[in-house]
Design a protein around this motif. Structure first.
Motif, PDB file in Angstrom:
ATOM      1  N   ARG A  26       0.873  -1.274   0.020  1.00  0.00           N
ATOM      2  CA  ARG A  26      -0.104   0.083   0.085  1.00  0.00           C
ATOM      3  C   ARG A  26       0.805   1.335   0.063  1.00  0.00           C
ATOM      4  N   SER A  27       0.596   2.149  -0.795  1.00  0.00           N
ATOM      5  CA  SER A  27       1.487   3.359  -1.093  1.00  0.00           C
ATOM      6  C   SER A  27       1.161   4.163   0.172  1.00  0.00           C
ATOM      7  N   LEU A  28       2.400   4.753   0.738  1.00  0.00           N
ATOM      8  CA  LEU A  28       2.182   5.606   1.878  1.00  0.00           C
ATOM      9  C   LEU A  28       1.467   7.005   1.487  1.00  0.00           C
ATOM     10  N   HIS A  29       1.378   7.157   0.220  1.00  0.00           N
ATOM     11  CA  HIS A  29       0.681   8.379  -0.348  1.00  0.00           C
ATOM     12  C   HIS A  29       0.693   9.618   0.442  1.00  0.00           C
ATOM     13  N   GLN A  30       1.821   9.996   0.707  1.00  0.00           N
ATOM     14  CA  GLN A  30       2.281  11.253   1.314  1.00  0.00           C
ATOM     15  C   GLN A  30       2.015  12.371   0.134  1.00  0.00           C
ATOM     16  N   THR A  31       2.375  12.007  -1.137  1.00  0.00           N
ATOM     17  CA  THR A  31       2.254  13.004  -2.151  1.00  0.00           C
ATOM     18  C   THR A  31       1.286  12.662  -3.017  1.00  0.00           C
ATOM     19  N   PRO A  32       0.588  13.670  -3.709  1.00  0.00           N
ATOM     20  CA  PRO A  32      -0.813  13.362  -4.678  1.00  0.00           C
ATOM     21  C   PRO A  32      -0.357  12.391  -5.703  1.00  0.00           C
ATOM     22  N   ALA A  33      -1.530  11.601  -6.096  1.00  0.00           N
ATOM     23  CA  ALA A  33      -1.374  10.725  -7.193  1.00  0.00           C
ATOM     24  C   ALA A  33      -1.342  11.500  -8.489  1.00  0.00           C
ATOM     25  N   SER A  89      -9.856   7.036   9.863  1.00  0.00           N
ATOM     26  CA  SER A  89      -9.513   7.913  10.659  1.00  0.00           C
ATOM     27  C   SER A  89      -8.141   7.850  11.154  1.00  0.00           C
ATOM     28  N   PHE A  90      -7.405   6.914  10.748  1.00  0.00           N
ATOM     29  CA  PHE A  90      -6.013   6.760  10.930  1.00  0.00           C
ATOM     30  C   PHE A  90      -5.303   7.678   9.827  1.00  0.00           C
ATOM     31  N   PRO A  91      -4.239   8.284  10.116  1.00  0.00           N
ATOM     32  CA  PRO A  91      -3.618   9.163   9.086  1.00  0.00           C
ATOM     33  C   PRO A  91      -3.015   8.257   8.107  1.00  0.00           C
ATOM     34  N   THR A  92      -2.312   7.233   8.186  1.00  0.00           N
ATOM     35  CA  THR A  92      -1.930   6.446   7.178  1.00  0.00           C
ATOM     36  C   THR A  92      -2.690   5.696   6.246  1.00  0.00           C
ATOM     37  N   LEU A  93      -4.053   5.781   6.701  1.00  0.00           N
ATOM     38  CA  LEU A  93      -5.180   5.307   5.566  1.00  0.00           C
ATOM     39  C   LEU A  93      -5.830   6.473   4.849  1.00  0.00           C
ATOM     40  N   ARG A  94      -5.151   7.657   5.052  1.00  0.00           N
ATOM     41  CA  ARG A  94      -5.665   8.771   4.360  1.00  0.00           C
ATOM     42  C   ARG A  94      -4.552   9.506   3.393  1.00  0.00           C
ATOM     43  N   GLY A  95      -4.558   9.082   2.440  1.00  0.00           N
ATOM     44  CA  GLY A  95      -3.460   9.590   1.297  1.00  0.00           C
ATOM     45  C   GLY A  95      -3.712  11.177   1.124  1.00  0.00           C
ATOM     46  N   HIS A  96      -2.452  11.635   0.392  1.00  0.00           N
ATOM     47  CA  HIS A  96      -2.619  13.082   0.087  1.00  0.00           C
ATOM     48  C   HIS A  96      -3.814  13.396  -1.115  1.00  0.00           C
ATOM     49  N   PRO A  97      -4.624  14.316  -1.248  1.00  0.00           N
ATOM     50  CA  PRO A  97      -5.680  14.074  -2.327  1.00  0.00           C
ATOM     51  C   PRO A  97      -4.974  14.783  -3.498  1.00  0.00           C
ATOM     52  N   PRO A  98      -5.154  14.368  -4.665  1.00  0.00           N
ATOM     53  CA  PRO A  98      -4.640  15.185  -5.862  1.00  0.00           C
ATOM     54  C   PRO A  98      -4.614  16.566  -5.864  1.00  0.00           C
ATOM     55  N   ALA A 142      -7.862   9.487  -2.658  1.00  0.00           N
ATOM     56  CA  ALA A 142      -6.878   9.227  -1.948  1.00  0.00           C
ATOM     57  C   ALA A 142      -7.091   8.371  -0.783  1.00  0.00           C
ATOM     58  N   LEU A 143      -8.257   8.136  -0.318  1.00  0.00           N
ATOM     59  CA  LEU A 143      -8.356   7.620   0.847  1.00  0.00           C
ATOM     60  C   LEU A 143      -8.234   6.101   0.596  1.00  0.00           C
ATOM     61  N   GLN A 144      -7.653   5.421   1.496  1.00  0.00           N
ATOM     62  CA  GLN A 144      -7.296   3.854   1.198  1.00  0.00           C
ATOM     63  C   GLN A 144      -8.351   2.943   1.697  1.00  0.00           C
ATOM     64  N   THR A 145      -9.237   3.355   2.497  1.00  0.00           N
ATOM     65  CA  THR A 145     -10.700   2.609   2.693  1.00  0.00           C
ATOM     66  C   THR A 145     -11.559   3.657   3.074  1.00  0.00           C
TER      67      THR A 145
END
Length: 715
Positions: free
Chosen positions: A132-139, A170-179, A161-164
């Motif tokens: 799973r991408s850490l998604h700290q940067t936008p897609a 509500s965990f930050p690791t499952l909220r990626g950075h929005p485009p 950008a949400l992983q679920t």
């Protein structure tokens, strides 16, 4: 798909490419492998890509912690050296360039060297690998016309950008950075930005003042934003009105839904003992809520009156005012990423229109500042930094310009605005004008946050520049950096830099610049002349800064425009003694891992003169990570000779954003808390309190006064 999995050509194993984060790493096996697709649902945690290989071992070139769960997800153990018997396991390896999960049916052994982490199966077999991408940067970047209706289509994709869509987002690791969003003549969406069908719709009139305040909701609910007359949120079979009090209601929905998700998620991946879950007065079926689709769950959340939830809610971290102008559209993904409460004020009070009432510290030729703050009585500790006089008795020590230069407390061309007060810890401002008591957020600074990426470094560079001999007392702030043993600081102090020396300093690769000296309309004073950053064409290398000088806003703003991420600046003349004290406080807070906004918030609790300072640029900038991850402030009050009341403020910070879990490292606290939170502990003994404060260098307000855990005297 954002992640590709390919066999290695020159070694046994696979190459994993994350196209969002632009990272690639290798996973080694004990034999050649041919990865084949595997259902992502086979993994306990959400993944972006899944494959299966036949192997007897898995190895990565990192020292990591291996977390092992049973087939049903129950956490069994974690560490870097242990064995497990035969069984069905879900294994997580952290850190890795992406989230890395394994699933297999076998006993195994975990081992590490100084460079690698290895898992050896008792017998070779099928291993499922999930990434799973850490998604700290936008897609990617969405291009859109900036009219409100077109912009609604772009905002509707922030939730991609949400992983679920489960409460675990509500965990930050499952909220990626929005485009990202940028203006353009046609609406275009990158291939990797895929909409999420959450079943939630947000209906608002097609106007910026209605659209901007719902961007955090659109992101967190993966909601479609559509035009309509009456502002409301809709799901299948339910409607929740957002009027009367539109902006207040959007804030309530964000806070309430996030809180209830944090409580419901204890039924999922992490069944931890959560304090907020144990103490809630809400009688809800959490297990049932957890299993509902997002839209149905949200509908049931909103059936609960806000008045019933409000007493349980922590103080929210950030409010951002975004002026309802089309030129601010590019800021929206960054604001949503921070889960900020958003307001969009159509009008704002200019400071020069309030007839001098409440201007506070901003003295002008027609308006005197309060004597207690900017014109203190005599004595070397009360000298103003707005009157620059060298030599003599020192009675004119200042951080401003020569009094012969006629000027007010702020340049005439600067428009100061007074935003409405907020109930949150932090406050940011997006739009024209210089806000009093708020972070002046800028787009270039937020883009630099993305460019900084996940930089791994063992040493932090701090440069203290003192350009006035009579201010060398504050130059001792260098002694306050580098007090932590987990992060090494390279600290340098320079005095009386020339103009060329200052140019070279600002262009150097420095993590934090603490400037002590004089600033006026001519720029930053140097030993031989002035360096005006608003005129000079410089490539700034300094990442973050504190310009502790009179009226340093414009020079600090220029630093951000030319390369810095953010810093703390002054809006007026600042008295020498409180300026020195604030500089020392900010130094220690930055050393302890606080970001700029939270550091200034804490400093303001100690010094009313802190309101003369604001943050410019990216207020979330840090120079290092705190030992405990989150930023922590203790509040201690004495009950008796051996009894104290302790409360701890947990602030989101760095990678530990809102929704992270935290607890006090003591046996007297048996629960986890979600961040942000306030942890109360009544009647703690003196020995327990001292033991707790020895674990980390943190700020402590003892009977209302600021001290530090490493040097405080508790009596």
């Amino acid at each position: 798909m954002s992640i590709d999995i390919d066999p290695l050509r020159e070694a046994d194993g696979i190459a994993v490419t994350d196209h969002i984060e632009n990272t690639q790493f290798e996973v080694y096996t004990d034999r050649p492998v041919d990865p084949r697709p595997r259902p992502r649902s086979d993994h306990y945690f959400p993944v972006d890509a899944s494959a299966a290989v036949e192997t007897g071992s898995i190895e990565i070139s990192r020292v990591a912690v291996v977390e092992t769960r049973a087939g049903d997800g129950t956490l069994l153990t974690h560490g870097d050296c242990y064995t497990m018997p035969d069984g069905t396991y879900h294994v997580g390896i952290n850190p890795a360039p992406t989230k890395l999960y394994l699933s297999f049916d076998s006993g195994f052994a975990v081992s590490t060297t100084d460079r690698t982490t290895r898992i050896d199966l008792d017998a070779p077999g099928t291993v499922g690998l999930g990434f799973r991408s850490l998604h700290q940067t936008p897609a990617g970047t969405i291009t859109t016309p900036t009219d409100p209706e077109s912009l609604m289509d772009a905002v509707s994709l922030l939730g991609s950008a949400l992983q679920t869509t489960s409460p675990e987002r509500s965990f930050p690791t499952l909220r990626g950075h929005p485009p990202l969003i940028e203006p353009g003549e046609e609406f275009r969406v990158p291939e990797r930005v895929e909409p999420v069908d959450s079943g939630v719709r947000i209906v608002v009139p097609p106007e910026y003042r209605y659209l901007y305040p719902v961007v955090s909701l659109a992101y967190y609910f993966a909601a479609a934003v559509v035009p309509g007359d009456a502002p409301r949120i809709e799901g299948d079979g339910w409607t929740y009105p957002l009027e009367p009090g539109f902006e207040a209601r959007t804030a309530q929905v964000l806070r309430q839904s996030f809180h209830l998700d944090c409580l419901a998620r204890t039924e999922g991946f992490y069944p931890v003992d959560l304090h907020e879950r144990e103490t809630t007065d809400l009688d809800l079926d959490w297990e049932r809520l957890y299993d509902l689709p997002l839209a149905e769950r949200l509908g049931e959340y909103l059936d609960v009156p806000f008045e019933a939830v409000e007493p349980e809610l922590p103080q929210w971290t950030l409010t951002t005012d975004v002026r309802p102008d089309p030129e601010n559209v590019e800021m929206l993904p960054f604001v949503a990423r921070e889960l900020s409460i958003v307001r969009s004020p159509e009008s704002v009070t200019p400071v020069d229109d309030d007839e001098g009432v409440g201007v506070g510290f901003l003295g002008t030729p027609d308006r005197s500042a309060p004597a207690a703050e900017t014109e203190p009585a005599g004595g070397p500790d009360a000298l103003d930094r707005g009157d620059f006089v060298r030599g003599g008795s020192g009675a004119g020590v200042a951080r401003g310009a020569d009094p012969a230069v006629e000027r007010g407390a702020v340049p005439a061309q600067t428009e100061f605005v007074r935003p409405e007060p907020v109930d949150t810890v932090e406050h940011a401002w997006v739009g024209d004008g210089v806000p009093l008591d708020a972070n002046k957020a800028t787009l270039d600074a937020y883009h630099r946050r993305l460019e900084a990426g996940q930089v791994e470094q063992s040493r932090i560079s701090v440069l203290v520049v003192c350009n006035d001999d009579q201010m060398r007392e504050e130059g001792n702030v260098a002694d306050l950096y580098g007090l932590r043993d987990m992060v090494q600081f390279d600290i340098e102090v320079r005095h009386d830099l020339s103009r060329e020396g200052m140019r070279e300093t600002l262009e150097s690769d420095v993590d934090f610049l603490h400037y002590i000296g004089h600033v006026d309309d001519r720029g930053m004073q140097c030993a031989d002349s002035y360096l005006d950053l608003t005129d000079e064409d410089l490539e700034i290398g300094v990442s973050a800064f504190l310009l502790n000088a009179c009226q340093s806003y414009q020079q600090g703003e220029a630093l951000v425009h030319r390369g810095s991420r953010g810093g703390i600046v002054t809006l007026s003349d600042v008295a020498n003694s409180p300026a020195t004290k604030l500089g020392r406080i900010i130094a220690r807070l930055m050393n302890s891992g606080f970001n700029l906004r939270t550091a200034l918030h804490v400093a303001k609790r100690e010094l009313i003169t802190g309101h003369q300072y604001i943050v410019v640029g990216d207020g979330g900038t840090t120079i290092c990570q705190s030992r405990s991850g989150v930023a922590v402030v203790f509040n201690v009050e004495k009950r008796s000779e051996d009894e104290f009341d302790l409360s701890a403020d947990f602030y989101p910070n760095g990678h530990h954003k809102s929704g992270s879990l935290a607890t006090l490292n003591t046996d007297i606290i048996g629960y986890n808390y979600y961040v942000p939170s306030l942890v109360d502990c009544e009647s703690i003994s003196k020995s327990e309190l001292l033991d707790l404060m020895e674990k980390e260098l943190i700020p402590v307000f003892y009977d209302g006064e600021l001290a530090w855990s490493g040097s405080i005297t508790i009596d």
